[in-house]
Design a protein around this motif. Structure first.
Motif, short mmCIF file in Angstrom:
data_model
loop_
_atom_site.label_atom_id
_atom_site.label_comp_id
_atom_site.label_asym_id
_atom_site.label_seq_id
_atom_site.Cartn_x
_atom_site.Cartn_y
_atom_site.Cartn_z
N GLU A 136 38.90 45.27 42.03
CA GLU A 136 38.76 46.45 42.89
C GLU A 136 39.54 47.62 42.32
N GLY A 137 40.75 47.34 41.85
CA GLY A 137 41.58 48.40 41.28
C GLY A 137 41.01 48.97 40.01
N VAL A 138 40.41 48.12 39.17
CA VAL A 138 39.75 48.60 37.95
C VAL A 138 38.56 49.47 38.32
N ALA A 139 37.74 49.00 39.26
CA ALA A 139 36.56 49.75 39.69
C ALA A 139 36.93 51.11 40.28
N ASP A 140 38.07 51.17 40.98
CA ASP A 140 38.52 52.42 41.60
C ASP A 140 39.28 53.31 40.62
N GLY A 141 39.53 52.82 39.40
CA GLY A 141 40.27 53.60 38.41
C GLY A 141 41.78 53.55 38.57
N GLU A 142 42.25 52.73 39.51
CA GLU A 142 43.69 52.62 39.74
C GLU A 142 44.35 51.77 38.65
N PHE A 143 43.60 50.83 38.09
CA PHE A 143 44.08 49.99 37.00
C PHE A 143 43.25 50.24 35.76
N ARG A 144 43.87 50.02 34.62
CA ARG A 144 43.13 50.14 33.36
C ARG A 144 42.14 48.97 33.28
N GLY A 145 41.23 49.03 32.35
CA GLY A 145 40.20 48.00 32.21
C GLY A 145 40.77 46.71 31.64
N VAL A 146 41.43 45.95 32.46
CA VAL A 146 42.04 44.69 32.02
C VAL A 146 41.07 43.54 32.23
N HIS A 147 41.35 42.44 31.59
CA HIS A 147 40.60 41.21 31.80
C HIS A 147 41.16 40.59 33.08
N ALA A 148 40.49 40.81 34.19
CA ALA A 148 41.02 40.43 35.50
C ALA A 148 41.25 38.92 35.61
N ALA A 149 40.37 38.13 35.01
CA ALA A 149 40.55 36.67 35.08
C ALA A 149 41.83 36.25 34.37
N PHE A 150 42.14 36.90 33.24
CA PHE A 150 43.38 36.58 32.53
C PHE A 150 44.59 36.96 33.37
N ALA A 151 44.58 38.16 33.92
CA ALA A 151 45.70 38.61 34.74
C ALA A 151 45.89 37.69 35.95
N ALA A 152 44.79 37.27 36.55
CA ALA A 152 44.87 36.36 37.70
C ALA A 152 45.39 35.00 37.27
N ASP A 153 44.97 34.52 36.10
CA ASP A 153 45.46 33.24 35.59
C ASP A 153 46.96 33.32 35.29
N LEU A 154 47.38 34.45 34.76
CA LEU A 154 48.82 34.67 34.52
C LEU A 154 49.59 34.58 35.84
N ALA A 155 49.06 35.23 36.88
CA ALA A 155 49.69 35.17 38.19
C ALA A 155 49.70 33.75 38.73
N ALA A 156 48.59 33.03 38.58
CA ALA A 156 48.51 31.65 39.09
C ALA A 156 49.50 30.75 38.37
N THR A 157 49.62 30.91 37.07
CA THR A 157 50.58 30.11 36.30
C THR A 157 52.00 30.34 36.80
N MET A 158 52.33 31.59 37.04
CA MET A 158 53.67 31.90 37.53
C MET A 158 53.86 31.38 38.96
N MET A 159 52.81 31.41 39.77
CA MET A 159 52.90 30.90 41.13
C MET A 159 53.21 29.40 41.12
N VAL A 160 52.60 28.67 40.20
CA VAL A 160 52.88 27.24 40.08
C VAL A 160 54.33 27.03 39.63
N ARG A 161 54.78 27.82 38.66
CA ARG A 161 56.18 27.69 38.20
C ARG A 161 57.16 28.02 39.33
N ILE A 162 56.81 28.99 40.15
CA ILE A 162 57.66 29.31 41.30
C ILE A 162 57.71 28.10 42.24
N GLN A 163 56.53 27.54 42.56
CA GLN A 163 56.46 26.40 43.47
C GLN A 163 57.24 25.21 42.96
N GLN A 164 57.18 24.97 41.66
CA GLN A 164 57.83 23.80 41.09
C GLN A 164 59.33 24.01 40.85
N GLY A 165 59.83 25.20 41.16
CA GLY A 165 61.26 25.46 41.02
C GLY A 165 61.69 25.90 39.64
#
Length: 192
Positions: A136-165
């Motif tokens: 949504e942010g890319v489409a609205d021009g608020e974010f640069r044209g990033v690979h959204a799936a990669f950015a989301a995977d990066l976030a998910a990986t960190m979320m798992v690391r947070i959960q696991q301590g």
């Protein structure tokens, strides 16, 4: 008849809320059904109306926790303006939802496969949600044209690391602070 069904549903929700609060505060691995019933001031037979075994009860309570947390998170996101604020709100709200979970609960969750799978499934759902917000942010021009799936995977990986301590152990950040930092790094990194 309808009033009775409403009461039963309300009572069931109250029991699950109390069960979730107990598990979040103290974990669940060490608790027996007798202990749980005593702490919730109900009978074991009442617990069996919620689930057929302690393992199923833990899993059902974990599902209940994530459904309630998701509703709260999405309510917060709906009130946010712009993609950056929505992502920050989303990740911060996820951190706040998990902040009430004791270390004991998180350890028990990690060691009990059915509950861990519920958490992991919710992490995948969260990653997809972050990806939607980035798109949504890319489409609205608020974010640069990033690979959204990669950015989301990066976030998910960190979320798992947070959960696991892992994040807490390496950085000293509690889960809520780690989610706020994740939101800041992610949104600043993809800004237009």
């Amino acid at each position: 008849m309808e009033q009775r069904a409403t009461f039963a549903t309300t009572r069931r929700t109250e029991l699950f809320d109390a069960l979730v609060a107990l598990f979040l505060a103290e974990g669940f691995a060490h608790l027996t059904l007798d202990t749980i019933a005593a702490r919730l001031k109900c009978s074991k037979s009442t617990l069996y109306t919620l689930a057929g075994s302690k393992e199923q009860l833990v899993t059902a309570a974990t599902v209940h926790f994530f459904k309630r947390a998701t509703a709260t998170v999405e309510t917060d996101v709906a009130a946010a303006n712009g993609a950056r604020e929505r992502i920050t709100t989303y990740l911060t709200a996820v951190g706040e939802a998990l902040a009430v979970a004791s270390d004991r609960f998180m350890t028990d969750l990690d060691h009990f496969t059915p509950a861990r799978e519920v958490y992991e499934r919710n992490t995948r759902i969260a990653a997809r949600r972050v990806q939607e917000l980035i798109d949504e942010g890319v489409a609205d021009g608020e974010f640069r044209g990033v690979h959204a799936a990669f950015a989301a995977d990066l976030a998910a990986t960190m979320m798992v690391r947070i959960q696991q301590g892992g994040v807490r152990a390496r950085t000293g950040l509690d889960d809520s602070a780690a989610y706020r930092e994740l939101a800041a790094v992610l949104t600043h990194g993809i800004s237009a």
